[in-house]
Design a protein around this motif. Structure first.
Motif, PDB file in Angstrom:
ATOM      1  N   ALA A   1      11.918  16.014 -11.974  1.00  0.00           N
ATOM      2  CA  ALA A   1      10.871  15.522 -13.169  1.00  0.00           C
ATOM      3  C   ALA A   1      11.272  13.887 -13.225  1.00  0.00           C
ATOM      4  N   ALA A   2      10.414  13.075 -12.604  1.00  0.00           N
ATOM      5  CA  ALA A   2      10.900  11.561 -12.739  1.00  0.00           C
ATOM      6  C   ALA A   2       9.692  10.793 -12.330  1.00  0.00           C
ATOM      7  N   THR A   3       9.886   9.376 -12.674  1.00  0.00           N
ATOM      8  CA  THR A   3       8.570   8.632 -12.390  1.00  0.00           C
ATOM      9  C   THR A   3       8.917   7.674 -11.180  1.00  0.00           C
ATOM     10  N   ILE A   4       7.980   7.620 -10.273  1.00  0.00           N
ATOM     11  CA  ILE A   4       8.160   6.923  -8.998  1.00  0.00           C
ATOM     12  C   ILE A   4       7.392   5.828  -9.192  1.00  0.00           C
ATOM     13  N   VAL A   5       7.651   4.394  -8.832  1.00  0.00           N
ATOM     14  CA  VAL A   5       6.788   3.480  -9.167  1.00  0.00           C
ATOM     15  C   VAL A   5       6.847   2.677  -7.389  1.00  0.00           C
ATOM     16  N   THR A   6       5.791   2.428  -6.934  1.00  0.00           N
ATOM     17  CA  THR A   6       5.628   1.943  -5.521  1.00  0.00           C
ATOM     18  C   THR A   6       4.590   1.058  -5.453  1.00  0.00           C
ATOM     19  N   HIS A   7       4.660   0.089  -4.507  1.00  0.00           N
ATOM     20  CA  HIS A   7       3.485  -0.646  -4.011  1.00  0.00           C
ATOM     21  C   HIS A   7       3.059  -0.453  -2.723  1.00  0.00           C
ATOM     22  N   SER A   8       3.512   0.792  -2.464  1.00  0.00           N
ATOM     23  CA  SER A   8       3.092   1.526  -1.045  1.00  0.00           C
ATOM     24  C   SER A   8       2.353   2.503  -1.139  1.00  0.00           C
ATOM     25  N   PRO A   9       1.178   2.324  -0.686  1.00  0.00           N
ATOM     26  CA  PRO A   9      -0.184   3.615  -0.828  1.00  0.00           C
ATOM     27  C   PRO A   9       0.439   4.722  -0.012  1.00  0.00           C
ATOM     28  N   SER A  10       1.141   4.496   1.029  1.00  0.00           N
ATOM     29  CA  SER A  10       1.528   5.497   1.657  1.00  0.00           C
ATOM     30  C   SER A  10       2.573   6.515   0.928  1.00  0.00           C
ATOM     31  N   VAL A  11       3.478   6.024   0.255  1.00  0.00           N
ATOM     32  CA  VAL A  11       4.259   6.560  -0.506  1.00  0.00           C
ATOM     33  C   VAL A  11       3.685   7.248  -1.527  1.00  0.00           C
ATOM     34  N   ALA A  12       2.699   6.575  -2.150  1.00  0.00           N
ATOM     35  CA  ALA A  12       2.111   7.377  -3.358  1.00  0.00           C
ATOM     36  C   ALA A  12       1.191   8.382  -2.956  1.00  0.00           C
ATOM     37  N   VAL A  13       0.380   8.409  -1.838  1.00  0.00           N
ATOM     38  CA  VAL A  13      -0.181   9.434  -1.082  1.00  0.00           C
ATOM     39  C   VAL A  13       0.508  10.705  -1.048  1.00  0.00           C
ATOM     40  N   ALA A  14       1.789  10.434  -0.210  1.00  0.00           N
ATOM     41  CA  ALA A  14       2.620  11.433   0.017  1.00  0.00           C
ATOM     42  C   ALA A  14       3.109  12.220  -1.100  1.00  0.00           C
ATOM     43  N   LEU A  15       3.333  11.517  -2.347  1.00  0.00           N
ATOM     44  CA  LEU A  15       3.700  12.235  -3.730  1.00  0.00           C
ATOM     45  C   LEU A  15       2.463  12.954  -4.353  1.00  0.00           C
ATOM     46  N   ALA A  16       1.300  12.690  -3.827  1.00  0.00           N
ATOM     47  CA  ALA A  16       0.250  13.165  -4.587  1.00  0.00           C
ATOM     48  C   ALA A  16       0.271  14.527  -4.980  1.00  0.00           C
ATOM     49  N   ASP A  17       0.765  15.370  -4.117  1.00  0.00           N
ATOM     50  CA  ASP A  17       0.983  16.992  -4.466  1.00  0.00           C
ATOM     51  C   ASP A  17       2.174  17.321  -4.928  1.00  0.00           C
ATOM     52  N   HIS A  18       3.098  16.439  -5.366  1.00  0.00           N
ATOM     53  CA  HIS A  18       4.310  16.872  -6.053  1.00  0.00           C
ATOM     54  C   HIS A  18       4.308  17.433  -7.405  1.00  0.00           C
ATOM     55  N   PRO A  19       4.456  18.520  -7.755  1.00  0.00           N
ATOM     56  CA  PRO A  19       4.191  18.861  -8.982  1.00  0.00           C
ATOM     57  C   PRO A  19       4.768  18.291 -10.426  1.00  0.00           C
ATOM     58  N   THR A  20       5.986  17.590 -10.262  1.00  0.00           N
ATOM     59  CA  THR A  20       6.626  17.106 -11.543  1.00  0.00           C
ATOM     60  C   THR A  20       6.847  15.696 -11.532  1.00  0.00           C
ATOM     61  N   LEU A  21       6.631  15.091 -10.408  1.00  0.00           N
ATOM     62  CA  LEU A  21       6.853  13.432 -10.482  1.00  0.00           C
ATOM     63  C   LEU A  21       5.445  12.687 -10.952  1.00  0.00           C
ATOM     64  N   ASP A  22       5.773  11.835 -11.601  1.00  0.00           N
ATOM     65  CA  ASP A  22       4.812  10.766 -12.187  1.00  0.00           C
ATOM     66  C   ASP A  22       4.610   9.889 -11.026  1.00  0.00           C
ATOM     67  N   VAL A  23       3.705   9.140 -10.673  1.00  0.00           N
ATOM     68  CA  VAL A  23       3.652   8.143  -9.723  1.00  0.00           C
ATOM     69  C   VAL A  23       2.908   7.135 -10.254  1.00  0.00           C
ATOM     70  N   VAL A  24       3.552   5.915 -10.129  1.00  0.00           N
ATOM     71  CA  VAL A  24       2.721   4.728 -10.666  1.00  0.00           C
ATOM     72  C   VAL A  24       2.422   3.692  -9.347  1.00  0.00           C
ATOM     73  N   LEU A  25       1.140   3.588  -8.947  1.00  0.00           N
ATOM     74  CA  LEU A  25       0.843   2.630  -7.943  1.00  0.00           C
ATOM     75  C   LEU A  25       0.605   1.358  -8.332  1.00  0.00           C
ATOM     76  N   ILE A  26       1.492   0.237  -7.807  1.00  0.00           N
ATOM     77  CA  ILE A  26       1.007  -1.036  -8.102  1.00  0.00           C
ATOM     78  C   ILE A  26       0.141  -1.586  -7.012  1.00  0.00           C
ATOM     79  N   GLY A  27      -1.228  -2.268  -7.592  1.00  0.00           N
ATOM     80  CA  GLY A  27      -2.109  -2.924  -6.599  1.00  0.00           C
ATOM     81  C   GLY A  27      -2.000  -4.208  -6.247  1.00  0.00           C
ATOM     82  N   GLY A  28      -2.927  -4.793  -5.405  1.00  0.00           N
ATOM     83  CA  GLY A  28      -2.785  -6.101  -4.839  1.00  0.00           C
ATOM     84  C   GLY A  28      -3.377  -5.967  -3.647  1.00  0.00           C
ATOM     85  N   LYS A  29      -3.158  -7.222  -2.732  1.00  0.00           N
ATOM     86  CA  LYS A  29      -3.469  -7.338  -1.465  1.00  0.00           C
ATOM     87  C   LYS A  29      -2.742  -6.540  -0.520  1.00  0.00           C
ATOM     88  N   LEU A  30      -3.360  -5.796   0.216  1.00  0.00           N
ATOM     89  CA  LEU A  30      -2.703  -5.020   1.317  1.00  0.00           C
ATOM     90  C   LEU A  30      -2.129  -5.595   2.655  1.00  0.00           C
TER      91      LEU A  30
END
Length: 251
Positions: A114-143
């Motif tokens: 149970a933790a929070t993952i902050v990332t500017h990687s869409p791939s990392v965020a999608v990989a964690l989409a099904d993790h049951p106890t992690l909060d995911v913060v995705l930073i936006g911008g130009k790819l």
């Protein structure tokens, strides 16, 4: 000495010494510094070295495409990723960079963490989409397609609102003199901004990245508190980092 022979001698010296200086090469070969600089320029254009002020450093092979980098040193990267994942404690806010080692890192996170993952990687965020106890913060911008991460002013502004416990930084070069570097100008700014928002920066450094440099400097070695390397890494590559106060962890 033929130009081809001189270039080979430059690369041999670079491999053995870790750097070359233009004035030393000029004296060694009995040619002008202009001639040496032309040799270095041509070798750099071919991807054999990275020019720096006064000479050259080994070029990092880690600036290849994302798909190509996924094929490089996968076992070593997996061990580094597993070691990094174990550093994230419950309740922490962890920033995870983009890149192939980071992709492996998130695969290693326990299902009950149970933790929070902050990332500017869409791939990392999608990989964690099904993790049951992690909060995911995705930073936006130009790819930035090369590394599949977001960059630019919007990304940097969003980062200014984050206070993280740890940042796992991906780089393409780690050199005691040239510092931490990467192959893109905007990505270097983003990585520097992320490091400024974390209490600790941990650099993920497979063998190809050590004693190498890329075109854009993220910051000096002191920007990192910890560097994770392969267990078999030669001590002569890590001792300069430790002398600068960086903790080296072998995975």
């Amino acid at each position: 000495m033929l130009t081809s022979q001189r270039k080979k001698a430059i690369l041999d010296a670079l491999a053995s010494d870790g750097q070359v200086l233009a004035n030393d090469l000029s004296a060694r070969f009995g040619v002008s510094e202009d001639t040496v600089r032309r040799d270095l320029r041509e070798l750099a254009a071919a991807g054999h070295l990275q020019r720096v002020h006064g000479g050259a450093l080994p070029a990092s092979p880690a600036v290849a495409s994302f798909a190509r980098r996924q094929e490089m040193e996968s076992d070593a990267k997996r061990r580094i990723a597993r070691c990094a994942a174990a550093m994230i404690a419950p309740g922490q806010v962890a920033i995870v960079d983009g890149g192939t080692t980071s992709a492996l890192l998130v695969e290693q996170l326990p299902a009950d963490l149970a933790a929070t993952i902050v990332t500017h990687s869409p791939s990392v965020a999608v990989a964690l989409a099904d993790h049951p106890t992690l909060d995911v913060v995705l930073i936006g911008g130009k790819l930035f397609k090369h590394s599949i991460v977001t960059v630019g002013a919007a990304a940097v502004e969003a980062m200014s609102h984050i206070n993280a416990d740890v940042y796992f930084m991906g780089v393409t070069g780690v050199h005691p003199a040239a510092g931490l570097s990467t192959g893109d100008f905007e990505e270097a700014h983003v990585k520097r901004a992320l490091a400024a928002r974390a209490a600790e920066t941990v650099v993920l450094a497979s063998a190809a990245k050590l004693n190498a440099a890329s075109a854009y400097r993220i910051g000096g070695i002191e920007l990192a508190q910890t560097v994770i390397v392969e267990a078999s890494t030669d001590a002569k590559l890590t001792e300069p980092l430790e002398r600068d106060g960086v903790t080296v962890v072998r995975a």
